[in-house]
Scaffold this motif. Sequence first.
Motif, mmCIF file in Angstrom:
data_model
loop_
_atom_site.group_PDB
_atom_site.id
_atom_site.type_symbol
_atom_site.label_atom_id
_atom_site.label_comp_id
_atom_site.label_asym_id
_atom_site.label_seq_id
_atom_site.Cartn_x
_atom_site.Cartn_y
_atom_site.Cartn_z
ATOM 1 N N GLN A 64 0.836 -1.189 -0.032
ATOM 2 C CA GLN A 64 0.008 0.031 0.026
ATOM 3 C C GLN A 64 0.781 1.188 0.047
ATOM 4 O O GLN A 64 1.695 1.423 0.948
ATOM 5 C CB GLN A 64 -0.835 -0.101 1.183
ATOM 6 C CG GLN A 64 -1.854 1.188 1.215
ATOM 7 C CD GLN A 64 -2.560 1.116 2.594
ATOM 8 O OE1 GLN A 64 -3.003 0.346 3.239
ATOM 9 N NE2 GLN A 64 -3.244 2.472 2.763
ATOM 10 N N MET A 103 -0.935 -7.880 -3.605
ATOM 11 C CA MET A 103 -1.958 -7.041 -4.385
ATOM 12 C C MET A 103 -1.370 -5.675 -3.927
ATOM 13 O O MET A 103 -0.942 -5.117 -2.836
ATOM 14 C CB MET A 103 -3.154 -6.906 -3.677
ATOM 15 C CG MET A 103 -4.160 -6.058 -4.397
ATOM 16 S SD MET A 103 -5.834 -5.842 -3.567
ATOM 17 C CE MET A 103 -5.423 -4.894 -2.015
ATOM 18 N N ALA A 105 -2.112 -1.649 -3.506
ATOM 19 C CA ALA A 105 -3.339 -0.799 -2.972
ATOM 20 C C ALA A 105 -2.580 0.623 -3.282
ATOM 21 O O ALA A 105 -1.719 1.122 -2.196
ATOM 22 C CB ALA A 105 -3.492 -1.163 -1.625
ATOM 23 N N ASP A 145 -5.592 -8.308 -9.022
ATOM 24 C CA ASP A 145 -5.824 -6.783 -9.573
ATOM 25 C C ASP A 145 -5.624 -5.787 -8.477
ATOM 26 O O ASP A 145 -6.007 -5.823 -7.270
ATOM 27 C CB ASP A 145 -7.384 -6.898 -10.005
ATOM 28 C CG ASP A 145 -7.533 -7.495 -11.136
ATOM 29 O OD1 ASP A 145 -6.510 -7.720 -12.129
ATOM 30 O OD2 ASP A 145 -8.751 -7.928 -11.324
ATOM 31 N N PHE A 147 -6.020 -2.428 -6.175
ATOM 32 C CA PHE A 147 -6.997 -1.536 -5.625
ATOM 33 C C PHE A 147 -6.346 -0.298 -5.722
ATOM 34 O O PHE A 147 -5.409 0.239 -5.084
ATOM 35 C CB PHE A 147 -7.348 -1.791 -3.974
ATOM 36 C CG PHE A 147 -8.121 -0.934 -3.244
ATOM 37 C CD1 PHE A 147 -9.531 -1.400 -3.363
ATOM 38 C CD2 PHE A 147 -7.805 0.354 -2.784
ATOM 39 C CE1 PHE A 147 -10.522 -0.537 -2.661
ATOM 40 C CE2 PHE A 147 -8.736 1.085 -1.954
ATOM 41 C CZ PHE A 147 -10.188 0.629 -2.075
ATOM 42 N N CYS A 163 -14.345 5.360 -0.025
ATOM 43 C CA CYS A 163 -13.256 4.666 -0.381
ATOM 44 C C CYS A 163 -12.403 3.807 0.813
ATOM 45 O O CYS A 163 -12.231 2.743 0.586
ATOM 46 C CB CYS A 163 -12.098 5.733 -0.866
ATOM 47 S SG CYS A 163 -12.477 6.359 -2.337
ATOM 48 N N ALA A 166 -14.676 0.692 1.068
ATOM 49 C CA ALA A 166 -14.375 -0.128 -0.185
ATOM 50 C C ALA A 166 -12.964 -0.782 0.376
ATOM 51 O O ALA A 166 -12.956 -2.096 -0.031
ATOM 52 C CB ALA A 166 -14.403 0.464 -1.260
ATOM 53 N N TYR A 167 -12.249 -0.241 0.885
ATOM 54 C CA TYR A 167 -10.750 -0.732 1.077
ATOM 55 C C TYR A 167 -10.919 -1.857 2.203
ATOM 56 O O TYR A 167 -10.530 -3.091 1.975
ATOM 57 C CB TYR A 167 -9.798 0.288 1.654
ATOM 58 C CG TYR A 167 -8.309 -0.474 1.828
ATOM 59 C CD1 TYR A 167 -7.749 -1.063 0.576
ATOM 60 C CD2 TYR A 167 -7.771 -0.020 2.912
ATOM 61 C CE1 TYR A 167 -6.430 -1.538 0.869
ATOM 62 C CE2 TYR A 167 -6.190 -0.697 3.229
ATOM 63 C CZ TYR A 167 -5.788 -1.190 2.170
ATOM 64 O OH TYR A 167 -4.437 -1.624 2.246
ATOM 65 N N THR A 169 -13.663 -3.778 2.745
ATOM 66 C CA THR A 169 -14.380 -4.621 2.209
ATOM 67 C C THR A 169 -13.451 -5.575 1.083
ATOM 68 O O THR A 169 -13.311 -6.823 1.146
ATOM 69 C CB THR A 169 -15.433 -4.209 1.249
ATOM 70 O OG1 THR A 169 -16.162 -3.651 2.055
ATOM 71 C CG2 THR A 169 -15.904 -5.274 0.498
ATOM 72 N N ARG A 170 -12.473 -4.710 0.493
ATOM 73 C CA ARG A 170 -11.336 -5.532 -0.187
ATOM 74 C C ARG A 170 -10.422 -6.638 0.709
ATOM 75 O O ARG A 170 -10.179 -7.572 0.348
ATOM 76 C CB ARG A 170 -10.582 -4.566 -0.942
ATOM 77 C CG ARG A 170 -9.612 -5.244 -2.137
ATOM 78 C CD ARG A 170 -10.265 -6.067 -3.117
ATOM 79 N NE ARG A 170 -9.419 -6.691 -4.215
ATOM 80 C CZ ARG A 170 -8.924 -5.893 -5.174
ATOM 81 N NH1 ARG A 170 -9.216 -4.633 -5.399
ATOM 82 N NH2 ARG A 170 -8.013 -6.613 -6.043
ATOM 83 N N GLU A 173 -12.328 -9.519 1.701
ATOM 84 C CA GLU A 173 -12.325 -10.482 0.662
ATOM 85 C C GLU A 173 -11.063 -11.213 0.538
ATOM 86 O O GLU A 173 -10.873 -12.386 0.178
ATOM 87 C CB GLU A 173 -12.476 -9.849 -0.794
ATOM 88 C CG GLU A 173 -14.009 -9.154 -0.801
ATOM 89 C CD GLU A 173 -14.304 -8.214 -2.054
ATOM 90 O OE1 GLU A 173 -13.253 -7.934 -2.689
ATOM 91 O OE2 GLU A 173 -15.264 -7.880 -2.141
ATOM 92 N N LEU A 174 -9.897 -10.526 0.763
ATOM 93 C CA LEU A 174 -8.654 -11.011 0.857
ATOM 94 C C LEU A 174 -8.604 -12.302 1.826
ATOM 95 O O LEU A 174 -7.831 -13.175 1.500
ATOM 96 C CB LEU A 174 -7.580 -10.066 0.852
ATOM 97 C CG LEU A 174 -7.314 -9.106 -0.384
ATOM 98 C CD1 LEU A 174 -6.159 -8.127 -0.067
ATOM 99 C CD2 LEU A 174 -7.073 -9.935 -1.748
#
Length: 178
Positions: A64, A103, A105, A145, A147, A163, A166-167, A169-170, A173-174
């Motif tokens: 990140q 990923m 970010a 993909d 973020f 935002c 949403a982060y 949530t991502r 998900e990870l």
Amino acid sequence: MARVLILFAHPALHRSRINVALLEAVQGMEGVTFRDLYEEYPNLHIDFETEQELLLEHDVIVWQHPFYWYSAPAILKEWLDVVLEYGFAYGEGGTRLAGKKVMSALTTGGPADAYQRGGYNHYTVKELLAPFDQTARLCGMEYLDPFVIQGVRQLTDEQVRECAAAYRTRIEELRRLV
């Protein structure tokens, strides 16, 4: 559930309301380890053994950072150079990270339309992230993909909150990837 390691690199966090919001959104999440590389290594002397152990303890790695000059801040580049060494991450016997997921970010000052063919920056963010993708591939990791939050200087307070949600949530998900 997967264990997620967030490697955060921002040399001027106090000037970034979006990154502060993103960090606050994931603080205290179960199974998520957060590392502020500038806080851990203010002199850029990275303890590669500690960092390698952390990599081995986690299933998903998140890089990140703000997108500085089409790349990452200096400390993340130093981290990549020092930690992902031959024989550990790649090369002969270097399979310790094989199968892990990674990923990016990131945040950009420029708007989304600046990062497209024919746009101000001539390339998409995904194209500009090719070195990170290739680094992951060389290490046997799967590059997910990214973020991406773009045009951060123009975001309203409500958009910053959206935002950040949403982060979170991502990252959740990870955690469910393994």
